[in-house]
Design a protein around this motif. Sequence first.
Motif, short mmCIF file in Angstrom:
data_model
loop_
_atom_site.label_atom_id
_atom_site.label_comp_id
_atom_site.label_asym_id
_atom_site.label_seq_id
_atom_site.Cartn_x
_atom_site.Cartn_y
_atom_site.Cartn_z
N ALA A 1 -30.14 52.74 1.71
CA ALA A 1 -30.58 52.06 0.47
C ALA A 1 -29.74 50.82 0.21
N GLN A 2 -30.37 49.79 -0.33
CA GLN A 2 -29.70 48.55 -0.70
C GLN A 2 -29.53 48.53 -2.23
N CYS A 3 -28.41 49.07 -2.70
CA CYS A 3 -28.23 49.22 -4.15
C CYS A 3 -28.28 47.87 -4.88
N SER A 4 -27.64 46.85 -4.29
CA SER A 4 -27.61 45.54 -4.93
C SER A 4 -29.02 44.99 -5.10
N ARG A 5 -29.90 45.30 -4.13
CA ARG A 5 -31.30 44.82 -4.20
C ARG A 5 -32.08 45.58 -5.28
N VAL A 6 -31.74 46.85 -5.48
CA VAL A 6 -32.40 47.63 -6.54
C VAL A 6 -32.04 47.03 -7.91
N LEU A 7 -30.77 46.66 -8.07
CA LEU A 7 -30.32 46.09 -9.35
C LEU A 7 -30.98 44.74 -9.63
N ARG A 8 -31.45 44.05 -8.57
CA ARG A 8 -32.13 42.75 -8.77
C ARG A 8 -33.44 42.91 -9.54
N MET A 9 -33.99 44.13 -9.57
CA MET A 9 -35.25 44.35 -10.30
C MET A 9 -35.11 44.04 -11.79
N LEU A 10 -33.87 44.11 -12.28
CA LEU A 10 -33.60 43.73 -13.68
C LEU A 10 -33.99 42.28 -13.93
N ARG A 11 -33.85 41.47 -12.88
CA ARG A 11 -33.99 40.01 -13.02
C ARG A 11 -35.42 39.53 -12.75
N TYR A 12 -36.34 40.43 -12.45
CA TYR A 12 -37.72 40.03 -12.15
C TYR A 12 -38.33 39.12 -13.22
N PRO A 13 -38.21 39.46 -14.53
CA PRO A 13 -38.79 38.56 -15.55
C PRO A 13 -38.21 37.15 -15.48
N ARG A 14 -36.92 37.07 -15.15
CA ARG A 14 -36.25 35.75 -15.10
C ARG A 14 -36.73 34.94 -13.90
N TYR A 15 -36.93 35.62 -12.76
CA TYR A 15 -37.45 34.91 -11.57
C TYR A 15 -38.84 34.34 -11.88
N ILE A 16 -39.68 35.18 -12.52
CA ILE A 16 -41.06 34.77 -12.81
C ILE A 16 -41.08 33.61 -13.81
N TYR A 17 -40.21 33.70 -14.83
CA TYR A 17 -40.17 32.63 -15.84
C TYR A 17 -39.68 31.31 -15.22
N THR A 18 -38.72 31.41 -14.29
CA THR A 18 -38.21 30.21 -13.60
C THR A 18 -39.33 29.55 -12.80
N ALA A 19 -40.11 30.37 -12.08
CA ALA A 19 -41.23 29.83 -11.30
C ALA A 19 -42.25 29.15 -12.22
N LYS A 20 -42.46 29.73 -13.41
CA LYS A 20 -43.40 29.14 -14.38
C LYS A 20 -42.88 27.79 -14.86
#
Length: 534
Positions: free
Chosen positions: A77-96
């Motif tokens: 498992a990639q724990c650091s990658r799991v924690l990135r799911m917290l940032r999904y809204p921020r990634y999407i907003y940046t793309a917008k």
Amino acid sequence: MTQAEIKLCSLLLQEHFGEIVEKIGVHLIRTGSQPLRVIAHDTGTSLDQVKKALCVLIQHNLVIYQVHKRGVVEYEAQCSRVLRMLRYPRYIYTAKTLYSDTGELIVEELLLNGKMTMSAVVKKVADRLTETMEDGKTMDYSEVSNTFVRLADTHFVQRCPWVPVTENSDPGPPPPAPILVISEKDMYLVPKLSLIGKGKRRRSSDEDAAGEPKAKRPKHGTDNKEPIPDDGIYWQANLDRFHQHFRDQAIVSAVANRMDQTSSEIVRTMLRMSEITTPSTAPFTQPLSSNEIFRSLPVGYNISKQVLDQYLTLLADDPLEFVGKSGDSGGGMYVINLHKALGSLATATLESVVQERFGSRCARIFRLVLQKKHLEQKQVEDFAMIPAKEAKDMLYKMLSENFISLQEIPKTPDHAPSRTFYLYTVNILSAARMLLHRCYKSIANLIERRQFETKENKRLLEKSQRVEAIIASMQATGAEDAQLQEIEEMITAPERQQLETLKRNVNKLDASEIQVDETIFLLESYIESTMKRQ
């Protein structure tokens, strides 16, 4: 891996993928890499369910696999990658923000599906955009395709590794797991697709009702379907590139707060010029000449070359050292010291937390110890001009919370307290780690609270959704206002008030999660940058 991180990973996996995937994911995070049958045995889950859960986790880059010498495939498992799911809204907003609604939906689809082909993303996004448009208007595939190409050019999306095609047919048995490879030059290479068409709207319920049931409709042309032009070329969101953008934004914002808008615009221009050429983990940007910076300034910034040189000199002489001078050719060569900038941002975060938790006097002592590096208790009292009793209380309070550390320097080998200097100091790295751990705990508590609020009002939420669905269907059939009013009154005034309170609380919790994640990002970036330099 701390307990707070494991708990947060567990909550995120359960929220996004359900209980079975969460069970397998957390088991791998706790135990490290394990083969398939051991995972099934230890978790008490059927082999079929474990395979499906691992497929989901691999699809979303949350688990990697490797083949050992004996041919055993182990999953990790990639724990650091799991924690990135917290940032999904921020990634999407940046793309917008950068690429409007089309960019937002492309990144959203890639994050929700893990990996997708370009043609599938383009078609899905065009359909979704067409749904939101007025009747008669459609979104052309070519427009979505152009935005996708721009995202790839700026490295916000990248190709996934693939299985290389071997020419010679080896008669031996196939490997237990495919070996995926990708070269650096192919990572952002967009396949030449001629996607012609427009987004389609979903069929209305009336049209579906008029025809046959979906399951009984004949499937036309499934056998002689044209091959997908980019079959096997999958894409994913490049999270490191998003992090680089967040870091640059934080640096620009810090310069604007410390100096003025023009200084921040110069720094933004320097970062923009070197965003593709500088790796995301580099401590410095590529050196840029004063002439290059002047030519690249955005249109509308009518500052002369002389004024630009003055600003660059001012930035280079600033004690925070965000900008450094690396040479005199081309009117002066300048770099941005990314490591120093992250250090300053992490220190400012720590100072802010100390001020909020312990008050302005504690913050004064904390800043003093930061500035002087090592101080005895008597020196702290004198420099901070705070009475001895209060200074002692404040120092011990921060010491117990691990914001300040104590260093012993003995005069004699026996370490006798009467012959030992006790110096207070701030270890920014350990303080940042401690604060990061607390942030993980805070986010886990926020998620649990949000889930509790939603669960407590589950019946009311379901009733509200049913009423909204009835009203929407009645509006579509052209119902009168009196009938709509009657349906709306099914939710009483106290229930409506309760719904408003719930909505306000959930919004507040969501906003808090995003704010805490911003702190997590700064601290993680600083710790990662420091560890790479050591």
